[in-house]
Design a protein around this motif. Structure first.
Motif, PDB file in Angstrom:
ATOM      1  N   LYS A  81      41.004 143.987  62.542  1.00  0.00           N
ATOM      2  CA  LYS A  81      41.050 145.325  61.943  1.00  0.00           C
ATOM      3  C   LYS A  81      41.573 145.083  60.307  1.00  0.00           C
ATOM      4  N   ALA A  82      40.784 144.958  59.302  1.00  0.00           N
ATOM      5  CA  ALA A  82      41.090 144.392  57.983  1.00  0.00           C
ATOM      6  C   ALA A  82      41.543 145.698  57.200  1.00  0.00           C
ATOM      7  N   ASN A  83      42.292 145.689  56.329  1.00  0.00           N
ATOM      8  CA  ASN A  83      42.642 146.554  55.300  1.00  0.00           C
ATOM      9  C   ASN A  83      41.718 146.481  54.222  1.00  0.00           C
ATOM     10  N   SER A  84      41.323 145.037  54.103  1.00  0.00           N
ATOM     11  CA  SER A  84      40.297 145.045  53.142  1.00  0.00           C
ATOM     12  C   SER A  84      39.558 143.674  53.663  1.00  0.00           C
ATOM     13  N   THR A  85      38.327 143.520  52.872  1.00  0.00           N
ATOM     14  CA  THR A  85      37.493 142.462  53.133  1.00  0.00           C
ATOM     15  C   THR A  85      36.776 142.021  52.104  1.00  0.00           C
ATOM     16  N   TYR A  86      36.890 140.675  51.802  1.00  0.00           N
ATOM     17  CA  TYR A  86      36.262 140.001  50.530  1.00  0.00           C
ATOM     18  C   TYR A  86      35.002 139.317  50.901  1.00  0.00           C
ATOM     19  N   THR A  87      33.897 139.896  50.709  1.00  0.00           N
ATOM     20  CA  THR A  87      32.870 139.284  51.411  1.00  0.00           C
ATOM     21  C   THR A  87      31.872 138.149  50.267  1.00  0.00           C
ATOM     22  N   LEU A  88      31.609 137.222  50.800  1.00  0.00           N
ATOM     23  CA  LEU A  88      30.994 136.267  49.703  1.00  0.00           C
ATOM     24  C   LEU A  88      29.510 136.470  49.351  1.00  0.00           C
ATOM     25  N   HIS A  89      29.244 136.556  48.017  1.00  0.00           N
ATOM     26  CA  HIS A  89      27.904 136.609  47.678  1.00  0.00           C
ATOM     27  C   HIS A  89      27.212 138.065  47.553  1.00  0.00           C
ATOM     28  N   ALA A  90      27.059 138.679  49.042  1.00  0.00           N
ATOM     29  CA  ALA A  90      26.471 139.846  48.981  1.00  0.00           C
ATOM     30  C   ALA A  90      27.072 140.619  50.352  1.00  0.00           C
ATOM     31  N   LYS A  91      26.890 141.810  50.481  1.00  0.00           N
ATOM     32  CA  LYS A  91      27.527 142.735  51.605  1.00  0.00           C
ATOM     33  C   LYS A  91      26.707 142.477  52.755  1.00  0.00           C
ATOM     34  N   LYS A  92      27.253 142.258  53.748  1.00  0.00           N
ATOM     35  CA  LYS A  92      26.725 141.786  55.276  1.00  0.00           C
ATOM     36  C   LYS A  92      26.320 143.031  55.747  1.00  0.00           C
ATOM     37  N   ILE A  93      25.319 143.207  56.405  1.00  0.00           N
ATOM     38  CA  ILE A  93      24.791 144.073  57.348  1.00  0.00           C
ATOM     39  C   ILE A  93      25.947 144.533  58.291  1.00  0.00           C
ATOM     40  N   GLY A  94      26.547 143.678  58.913  1.00  0.00           N
ATOM     41  CA  GLY A  94      27.481 144.026  59.878  1.00  0.00           C
ATOM     42  C   GLY A  94      28.854 144.717  59.243  1.00  0.00           C
ATOM     43  N   LEU A  95      28.786 144.772  58.138  1.00  0.00           N
ATOM     44  CA  LEU A  95      29.949 145.431  57.398  1.00  0.00           C
ATOM     45  C   LEU A  95      29.927 147.088  57.155  1.00  0.00           C
ATOM     46  N   THR A  96      28.226 147.228  57.202  1.00  0.00           N
ATOM     47  CA  THR A  96      28.026 148.585  57.048  1.00  0.00           C
ATOM     48  C   THR A  96      27.501 149.458  58.151  1.00  0.00           C
ATOM     49  N   VAL A  97      27.541 148.975  59.326  1.00  0.00           N
ATOM     50  CA  VAL A  97      27.150 149.662  60.477  1.00  0.00           C
ATOM     51  C   VAL A  97      27.991 149.320  61.699  1.00  0.00           C
ATOM     52  N   ASN A  98      27.950 150.410  62.713  1.00  0.00           N
ATOM     53  CA  ASN A  98      28.680 150.336  63.782  1.00  0.00           C
ATOM     54  C   ASN A  98      30.402 149.952  63.460  1.00  0.00           C
ATOM     55  N   SER A  99      31.062 149.297  64.410  1.00  0.00           N
ATOM     56  CA  SER A  99      32.522 149.145  63.952  1.00  0.00           C
ATOM     57  C   SER A  99      32.900 148.338  62.905  1.00  0.00           C
ATOM     58  N   GLY A 100      31.803 147.738  62.382  1.00  0.00           N
ATOM     59  CA  GLY A 100      31.868 147.008  61.069  1.00  0.00           C
ATOM     60  C   GLY A 100      32.344 147.734  59.928  1.00  0.00           C
ATOM     61  N   MET A 101      31.892 149.142  60.039  1.00  0.00           N
ATOM     62  CA  MET A 101      32.519 150.009  58.793  1.00  0.00           C
ATOM     63  C   MET A 101      34.037 149.978  59.083  1.00  0.00           C
ATOM     64  N   LYS A 102      34.344 150.512  60.234  1.00  0.00           N
ATOM     65  CA  LYS A 102      35.625 150.909  60.421  1.00  0.00           C
ATOM     66  C   LYS A 102      36.641 149.679  60.361  1.00  0.00           C
ATOM     67  N   TYR A 103      36.237 148.599  60.511  1.00  0.00           N
ATOM     68  CA  TYR A 103      37.195 147.398  60.908  1.00  0.00           C
ATOM     69  C   TYR A 103      37.191 146.545  59.559  1.00  0.00           C
ATOM     70  N   SER A 104      36.548 146.939  58.590  1.00  0.00           N
ATOM     71  CA  SER A 104      36.313 146.087  57.179  1.00  0.00           C
ATOM     72  C   SER A 104      37.350 146.551  56.310  1.00  0.00           C
ATOM     73  N   GLY A 105      37.583 148.096  56.354  1.00  0.00           N
ATOM     74  CA  GLY A 105      38.535 148.374  55.237  1.00  0.00           C
ATOM     75  C   GLY A 105      38.017 148.530  53.902  1.00  0.00           C
ATOM     76  N   LYS A 106      38.534 148.219  52.929  1.00  0.00           N
ATOM     77  CA  LYS A 106      37.692 148.429  51.485  1.00  0.00           C
ATOM     78  C   LYS A 106      37.105 146.848  51.331  1.00  0.00           C
ATOM     79  N   ILE A 107      35.858 146.958  50.938  1.00  0.00           N
ATOM     80  CA  ILE A 107      35.048 145.927  50.828  1.00  0.00           C
ATOM     81  C   ILE A 107      34.836 145.457  49.431  1.00  0.00           C
TER      82      ILE A 107
END
Length: 99
Positions: A65-91
């Protein structure tokens, strides 16, 4: 993992597993993730929180469960749906020069 001590006021950088994770996390890795989450320390994930499926945002056994996520190149689908939204923190998206 029993010897893993997480001192107070530390920042944890999570990059155990990436978007290619295709099986449930178990064993020592599951226990480490539980310990990190229980620590309540500031957690930064790289690309996607470990344990989150990059395609559907579902938890694969256990997830950081991250406070923030630094994603490379582009936002991944998994960051925007289901538990990914809650666990990613600030993207934040990091440009790595892919065109």
């Amino acid at each position: 993992y029993n010897d893993l001590i997480i001192p107070k006021d530390y920042v944890i950088i999570d990059c155990l597993f990436g978007i290619g994770l295709n099986k449930k996390i178990k064993g020592i890795y599951k226990n480490i993730i539980k310990k990190v989450n229980k620590s309540k320390q500031h957690v930064i994930s790289i690309d996607i929180p470990s344990g989150i499926n990059g395609n559907n945002g579902k938890i694969m056994g256990e997830a950081i469960k991250a406070n923030s996520t630094y994603t490379l190149h582009a936002k991944k689908i998994g960051l925007t749906v289901n538990s990914g939204m809650k666990y990613s923190g600030k993207i934040s998206i990091i440009d790595i020069g892919i065109k």
